[in-house]
Design a protein around this motif. Structure first.
Motif, PDB file in Angstrom:
ATOM      1  N   PHE A 193      40.815  10.901  19.736  1.00 26.02           N
ATOM      2  CA  PHE A 193      40.715  11.510  20.936  1.00 26.02           C
ATOM      3  C   PHE A 193      40.511  12.787  20.785  1.00 26.02           C
ATOM      4  CE2 PHE A 193      43.031   7.411  21.751  1.00 26.02           C
ATOM      5  CZ  PHE A 193      42.415   7.160  23.216  1.00 26.02           C
ATOM      6  N   ALA A 194      40.391  13.681  19.807  1.00 30.19           N
ATOM      7  CA  ALA A 194      40.009  14.755  19.893  1.00 30.19           C
ATOM      8  C   ALA A 194      38.352  14.675  19.532  1.00 30.19           C
ATOM      9  CB  ALA A 194      40.256  15.584  18.407  1.00 30.19           C
ATOM     10  N   SER A 195      37.799  13.708  19.071  1.00 27.51           N
ATOM     11  CA  SER A 195      36.627  13.267  19.205  1.00 27.51           C
ATOM     12  C   SER A 195      36.026  12.664  20.579  1.00 27.51           C
ATOM     13  CB  SER A 195      35.966  12.378  18.419  1.00 27.51           C
ATOM     14  OG  SER A 195      34.589  11.967  17.997  1.00 27.51           O
ATOM     15  N   LEU A 196      36.847  12.098  21.335  1.00 24.08           N
ATOM     16  CA  LEU A 196      36.506  11.818  22.683  1.00 24.08           C
ATOM     17  C   LEU A 196      36.631  13.105  23.649  1.00 24.08           C
ATOM     18  CD1 LEU A 196      38.152   8.589  23.209  1.00 24.08           C
ATOM     19  CD2 LEU A 196      35.893   8.821  23.422  1.00 24.08           C
ATOM     20  N   THR A 197      37.418  14.285  23.346  1.00 17.39           N
ATOM     21  CA  THR A 197      37.481  15.386  24.051  1.00 17.39           C
ATOM     22  C   THR A 197      36.173  15.929  23.978  1.00 17.39           C
ATOM     23  OG1 THR A 197      39.804  15.186  23.930  1.00 17.39           O
ATOM     24  CG2 THR A 197      38.697  17.446  24.479  1.00 17.39           C
ATOM     25  N   ARG A 337      46.365   8.083  26.374  1.00 17.13           N
ATOM     26  CA  ARG A 337      45.710   9.038  25.915  1.00 17.13           C
ATOM     27  C   ARG A 337      44.216   9.508  26.536  1.00 17.13           C
ATOM     28  NH1 ARG A 337      46.843  11.097  20.489  1.00 17.13           N
ATOM     29  NH2 ARG A 337      48.933   9.757  19.709  1.00 17.13           N
ATOM     30  N   TRP A 338      43.619   8.281  26.818  1.00 19.63           N
ATOM     31  CA  TRP A 338      42.257   8.198  27.478  1.00 19.63           C
ATOM     32  C   TRP A 338      42.578   8.965  28.978  1.00 19.63           C
ATOM     33  CZ3 TRP A 338      37.730   5.632  25.910  1.00 19.63           C
ATOM     34  CH2 TRP A 338      36.871   5.408  26.968  1.00 19.63           C
ATOM     35  N   ASN A 339      43.682   8.536  29.427  1.00 18.94           N
ATOM     36  CA  ASN A 339      44.000   9.435  30.944  1.00 18.94           C
ATOM     37  C   ASN A 339      43.936  10.669  30.897  1.00 18.94           C
ATOM     38  OD1 ASN A 339      43.737   6.632  32.084  1.00 18.94           O
ATOM     39  ND2 ASN A 339      45.874   6.249  32.258  1.00 18.94           N
ATOM     40  N   ASP A 340      44.777  11.092  29.801  1.00 18.76           N
ATOM     41  CA  ASP A 340      44.844  12.423  29.550  1.00 18.76           C
ATOM     42  C   ASP A 340      43.486  13.538  29.399  1.00 18.76           C
ATOM     43  OD1 ASP A 340      47.429  12.405  29.686  1.00 18.76           O
ATOM     44  OD2 ASP A 340      47.918  12.447  27.563  1.00 18.76           O
TER      45      ASP A 340
END
Length: 344
Positions: A193-197, A337-340
């Motif tokens: 999720f760091a990568s998605l950010t 996490r996605w919603n965050d």
């Protein structure tokens, strides 16, 4: 002869006449099928109508998105003979014990289906009638895409779209992001999720239907999208310079499956329908009509006919497989996490 004797003789004659009369007509069976609502006219022409005529049956369709249809079957506890699902929802149905085991001896066409598609849910629990890919579509007049990592290019700021989390392919994007960081999305979701950010600045909008994504291309709002390949023909029609990316790090395999619903009273008829759908003739007709990629290895398509599809042993063997049992277990945490990341 007495009156009593005459009546007895008449009854005997009448009995013989009745016995020799025609047998009552057999009641016409109905097969209830749960599936998506698109391409209905083509499915009617090449699948439903020929089967109805061959077997003298009626077909009733219950249409809608996969999640809603699966939930309806679970709550209702029956009323459907066959259900068509994408692989992620088929895994849920398997875990909820909603499927009857298919008798493969009654599916002679099964031997001609690509091995990867014969039992994606385990023996007899469902057969993939079509195969697809999750990869990238891009406008070649505006950008060049050769790997998943290209979606993170700074020059693509506000020019990319990805599927929403609750779509079939949405959670697979988490695997893509993890691979970019060389981490395991299940063991290290923080890294994924760091990568998605880091991808977020490039996302102008996520989409929940293929038509939404096609519209984003046609209006020029995006130049690239992570997508399933069944949407590519529509994008290509709207943007002639659109291409399906040949990714150096590989696309993901996707399957659409057909399963028999537990408790059906028409199991043999359902198996006959599955076998009919898997036949080379039906599979080719549907592929040429632009409905589904063929899963039957005997289907031969011209390069033009094959262009939109995941077709051929070489292409299919190159695709990365997804463990949907693991993915489904991770989804609740991933969704938070996605919603965050994307809900802000």
């Amino acid at each position: 002869m007495t009156t009593r004797s005459l009546l007895a003789c008449a009854a005997a004659v009448l009995g013989v006449a009745l016995a020799a009369g025609p047998a009552p007509a057999q009641e016409k069976k109905t097969l209830t099928i749960s599936m998506w609502g698109f391409n209905g006219d083509k499915l009617e022409a090449y699948l439903f109508k020929p089967f109805k005529e061959k077997h003298n049956v009626d077909i009733v369709l219950e249409t809608g998105n996969a999640g809603d249809r699966l939930n309806k079957v679970k709550i209702r506890g029956g009323g459907v003979d066959l259900i068509y699902l994408s692989d992620v929802f088929a895994q849920v149905g398997l875990e909820d014990k909603l499927f009857e085991k298919i008798d493969s001896s009654r599916i002679p066409n099964l031997k001609d289906i690509y091995p990867a598609a014969q039992a994606p849910l385990g023996e007899g629990m469902g057969i993939a009638y079509t195969l697809g890919r999750y990869g990238i579509i891009y406008d070649s007049a505006k950008v060049n895409i050769t790997s998943w990592a290209d979606l993170w290019k700074p020059e693509l700021k506000k020019r990319v779209s990805i599927p929403g989390f609750n779509t079939t392919a949405g959670p697979v994007t988490v695997l893509v992001a993890a691979a970019r960081k060389n981490v395991d999305a299940y063991a290290n979701p923080d890294g994924a999720f760091a990568s998605l950010t880091e991808l977020k600045p490039n996302i102008v909008k996520s989409y929940n239907t293929g038509s939404e994504m096609v519209n984003l291309f046609s209006t020029g709002e995006i130049v690239a999208a992570a997508a399933q390949d069944f949407t590519f023909p529509q994008v290509k029609a709207a943007v002639p310079t659109a291409k399906w990316a040949d990714l150096s790090d590989g696309a993901f395999a996707t399957f659409n499956t057909v399963s028999i619903v537990v408790g059906t009273k028409n199991k043999q008829l359902a198996e006959e329908f599955i076998n009919f759908h898997l036949s080379p003739e039906v599979q080719k007709n549907l592929a040429v009509a632009g409905t589904d990629a063929p899963a039957n290895m005997k289907v031969e398509l011209t390069p033009e006919q094959a262009a939109p599809w995941t077709y051929g042993a070489g292409v299919i063997s190159s695709l990365k497989r997804i463990d949907y049992a693991k993915l489904n277990k991770a989804k609740p945490d991933w969704q938070d996490r996605w919603n965050d990341v994307f809900g802000k």
